[in-house]
Design an enzyme around this catalytic site. Sequence first.
Site, PDB file in Angstrom:
ATOM      1  CG  HIS A  30      22.681   9.736 -24.782  1.00 32.54           C
ATOM      2  ND1 HIS A  30      23.667  10.149 -25.441  1.00 32.54           N
ATOM      3  CD2 HIS A  30      21.606  10.872 -24.653  1.00 32.54           C
ATOM      4  CE1 HIS A  30      23.648  11.411 -25.536  1.00 32.54           C
ATOM      5  NE2 HIS A  30      22.498  11.806 -25.111  1.00 32.54           N
TER       6      HIS A  30
ATOM      7  NE  ARG B 167      -5.854  -1.602   4.714  1.00 36.65           N
ATOM      8  CZ  ARG B 167      -5.360  -0.573   4.793  1.00 36.65           C
ATOM      9  NH1 ARG B 167      -5.734   0.572   4.555  1.00 36.65           N
ATOM     10  NH2 ARG B 167      -4.248  -0.750   5.633  1.00 36.65           N
TER      11      ARG B 167
ATOM     12  CE  LYS C 107      -5.835   4.340  -3.855  1.00 36.11           C
ATOM     13  NZ  LYS C 107      -5.243   5.054  -5.147  1.00 36.11           N
TER      14      LYS C 107
ATOM     15  CD1 TRP D 252      -1.164  -7.095  -2.548  1.00 33.51           C
ATOM     16  CD2 TRP D 252       0.478  -7.107  -1.272  1.00 33.51           C
ATOM     17  NE1 TRP D 252      -0.046  -6.720  -3.309  1.00 33.51           N
ATOM     18  CE2 TRP D 252       1.155  -6.680  -2.419  1.00 33.51           C
ATOM     19  CE3 TRP D 252       1.574  -7.305  -0.047  1.00 33.51           C
ATOM     20  CZ2 TRP D 252       2.563  -6.761  -2.740  1.00 33.51           C
ATOM     21  CZ3 TRP D 252       2.894  -7.108  -0.286  1.00 33.51           C
ATOM     22  CH2 TRP D 252       3.279  -6.962  -1.899  1.00 33.51           C
TER      23      TRP D 252
ATOM     24  CG  ASN E 112      -2.829  -4.783   7.620  1.00 36.43           C
ATOM     25  OD1 ASN E 112      -1.982  -5.078   6.821  1.00 36.43           O
ATOM     26  ND2 ASN E 112      -2.964  -3.684   7.750  1.00 36.43           N
ATOM     27  N   GLY E 113       0.079  -6.948   8.619  1.00 39.03           N
ATOM     28  CA  GLY E 113       1.306  -6.326   8.873  1.00 39.03           C
ATOM     29  C   GLY E 113       2.237  -7.506   8.667  1.00 39.03           C
TER      30      GLY E 113
ATOM     31  CD  GLU F 141       1.676   8.704 -12.244  1.00 38.63           C
ATOM     32  OE1 GLU F 141       2.519   8.318 -11.723  1.00 38.63           O
ATOM     33  OE2 GLU F 141       0.255   8.443 -12.012  1.00 38.63           O
TER      34      GLU F 141
ATOM     35  CB  CYS G   7      -4.097  -7.664   4.840  1.00 40.00           C
ATOM     36  SG  CYS G   7      -2.701  -8.606   4.475  1.00 40.00           S
TER      37      CYS G   7
ATOM     38  CD  GLU H 275      -0.619   1.740 -11.233  1.00 33.29           C
ATOM     39  OE1 GLU H 275      -0.705   1.172 -10.182  1.00 33.29           O
ATOM     40  OE2 GLU H 275      -0.680   2.998 -11.435  1.00 33.29           O
TER      41      GLU H 275
ATOM     42  CE  LYS I 270      -1.478   5.435 -12.285  1.00 32.45           C
ATOM     43  NZ  LYS I 270      -0.774   6.193 -11.397  1.00 32.45           N
TER      44      LYS I 270
HETATM   45  O1  M6R Z   1      -0.379   6.195  -0.630  1.00 30.10           O
HETATM   46  P1  M6R Z   1       1.000   6.468  -1.377  1.00 30.10           P
HETATM   47  O2  M6R Z   1       0.704   7.570  -2.054  1.00 30.10           O
HETATM   48  O3  M6R Z   1       1.993   6.781  -0.359  1.00 30.10           O
HETATM   49  O4  M6R Z   1       1.427   5.640  -2.178  1.00 30.10           O
HETATM   50  C1  M6R Z   1       2.392   5.376  -2.876  1.00 30.10           C
HETATM   51  C2  M6R Z   1       2.698   4.429  -4.091  1.00 30.10           C
HETATM   52  O5  M6R Z   1       2.345   3.208  -3.621  1.00 30.10           O
HETATM   53  C3  M6R Z   1       1.338   4.711  -5.122  1.00 30.10           C
HETATM   54  O6  M6R Z   1       1.446   6.169  -5.319  1.00 30.10           O
HETATM   55  C4  M6R Z   1       1.291   3.925  -6.191  1.00 30.10           C
HETATM   56  O7  M6R Z   1       2.657   4.142  -6.949  1.00 30.10           O
HETATM   57  C5  M6R Z   1       0.224   4.025  -7.129  1.00 30.10           C
HETATM   58  N1  M6R Z   1      -1.068   3.627  -6.252  1.00 30.10           N
HETATM   59  C6  M6R Z   1       0.178   3.911  -8.344  1.00 30.10           C
HETATM   60  O8  M6R Z   1      -0.953   3.980  -8.973  1.00 30.10           O
END
Ligand code: M6R
Length: 604
Positions: free
Chosen positions: A504, A27, A599, A74, A100-101, A481, A2, A488, A485
């Site tokens: 396979h 966040r 994030k 969050w 937050n936590g 990757e 959060c 998500e 993208k």
């Molecule tokens: O802040 P970080 O790079 O450690 O975060 C790790 C993942 O949560 C982050 O890379 C996530 O997969 C991306 N935001 C996705 O686009």
Amino acid sequence: MCGIVGTIGNPDTTNILLSGLQKLSYRGYDSAGIYVNDQKGHDYLVKKSGKLANLEKYITPEMQGMVGLGHTRWATHGEPSDANAHPFKSYDGRYYMIHNGVIDNYQQLRDKYLQGIPLTSQTDSEIIVQMIAKFAHDDHLTTKDALVKTLKLLDGSYSIIMVDSKDPEKLYVAKNQTPLLIGIANGFTLVSSDVLAMIHYTNKFIEMRDKEIGILTADTQTIEDYDGNVINVKPKTIKLDANAADKGAYPYYMLKEIDEEPVVIRRLLTNYLNQNGEPQFDATLIQRFAQIDHLYIVAAGTSYHAGLVGKAFFEQWANIPTSVLLASEAGYHMPLLSAKPGFLFLSQSGETADSRLVLSEINQQNMLSLTMTNVANSTLAREATFSLDLLAGPEIAVASTKAYTAQIALEAIFAKALGIANNITTAKEFPLKQQLSEVANGMQTLVDQKDKIKQLAHDYFADHQNAFYIGRGQDYYVSLEAALKLKEISYIHAEGFAAGELKHGTIALIEKGTPVVGFVTDPETALPMRSNVEEVIARGAHTLTIAAKSLADDTDAVIIPDVATLLTPLLSVVPAQLLAYYASLERGLNVDQPRNLAKSVTVQ
Ligand code: M6R
């Protein structure tokens, strides 16, 4: 995960909180709330599920104050709802608090200390404020003592900001394992999980450390440990362009951040190469890492994918065997380590809880570590033996783009430095500066092809709920990757596959029209890769190939400029990022704030 913000001493408190929450929305954004108190007997609490814009509809002109706190959530415990939104009010109406936590032992604490106290939410957070009120009342404790008594009982992570409405001349804060910074402004004080929420008012900050509390007034900031010892901390000046986190004329941060990728690569070259174009790092960092016998890269999500790409740099240029570990797995299932290991933590935010768990365990064993992060003062940066800044500038969109390419470029520069230190010819001879400059130029030509890629996103993804990305070697890692993208931000189910693996089993899922994106950038695997593309075409797939110029044919949809094979992910990922962006736009989604995500993932 959060975002929290608080302030004391400024009559514009409500606006400071709302603009702070705007900056913190990355966040978490499933509910938001603020509490303000005018220090003259009036106070206001408003909290709503949904995004900040929804909360703002309920803010009325009289809701002004001199002290206040704001939260954007969050959800971990309890669904997103008005009741589960922060701030929480204590049962006696005295205390208002945001958190937050995650409090791991909240059920035990609730059962032991809060029998008979009416709880208003399903969250773990609420018990904190209720315990403080209970201890203050039943044990006749001061607010500070009730707070410390509560903190000593908590297991878990927390950043807390609290107001005692009986004494609103103070703001109480505390921290353990999630970030909290105090901002010292002209005549007032701020506190938040991120400097971004405060940078418009000050660049002078105190970084709180774990198990510290702060008692803040408009012009004083007292930090103590839980035993009441005052800790003298010197504020730091943090240089950050206050506008760097603004969207400007862009519709979404993600598009701005993709556009910034060439600039970030050039910035890394300027900062990490000397005048002769050779890597320049702290001598001790290079000396210590050059002696390791195995590198373990630890990361999550997109950063993990950047680690997979980097593995070849360390193995081929520095001759260091390298393993790439998912942080969430390594925290509980660490592989058998080599005799002289070194750990590289890749993290945009520097706060990822899974990675922090691994780092704290290897720290207990005094093992060598380096964090590459985009947030210079983050926990992973502070707690590792060494840290390097990705210099990508604030990345706000939840979908990571420029931090991914910055991680890959910085891994390449660092690997070359280790190779030179170990006198490895391949490293010494590799023209990294020239290659990364070409990468930056190539990225520019790719980001300039937005109209074309927008059309491709429409043609391929408008009507489909499943997609595949395939490649071999580095192209396989880009496929992972690219698929992340797409899923998500567009919610299209997508998988990245090693192209040879498809037959396979998974090829059974290909049917007429299934979009399959193939990457063809490696001369060694171009032929089998083309065969794999043919195999899916034969089963009805709608294929889109992204190929290196020297390997391209006229069936390819996007041509990327030629660079050294190991570095091609830096280019081939750009059209993939744009495809995901436009697929999300096409579906009318909020590109920067996809559902269920945040994030900075500060919970395990
Ligand atoms: O802040 P970080 O790079 O450690 O975060 C790790 C993942 O949560 C982050 O890379 C996530 O997969 C991306 N935001 C996705 O686009």
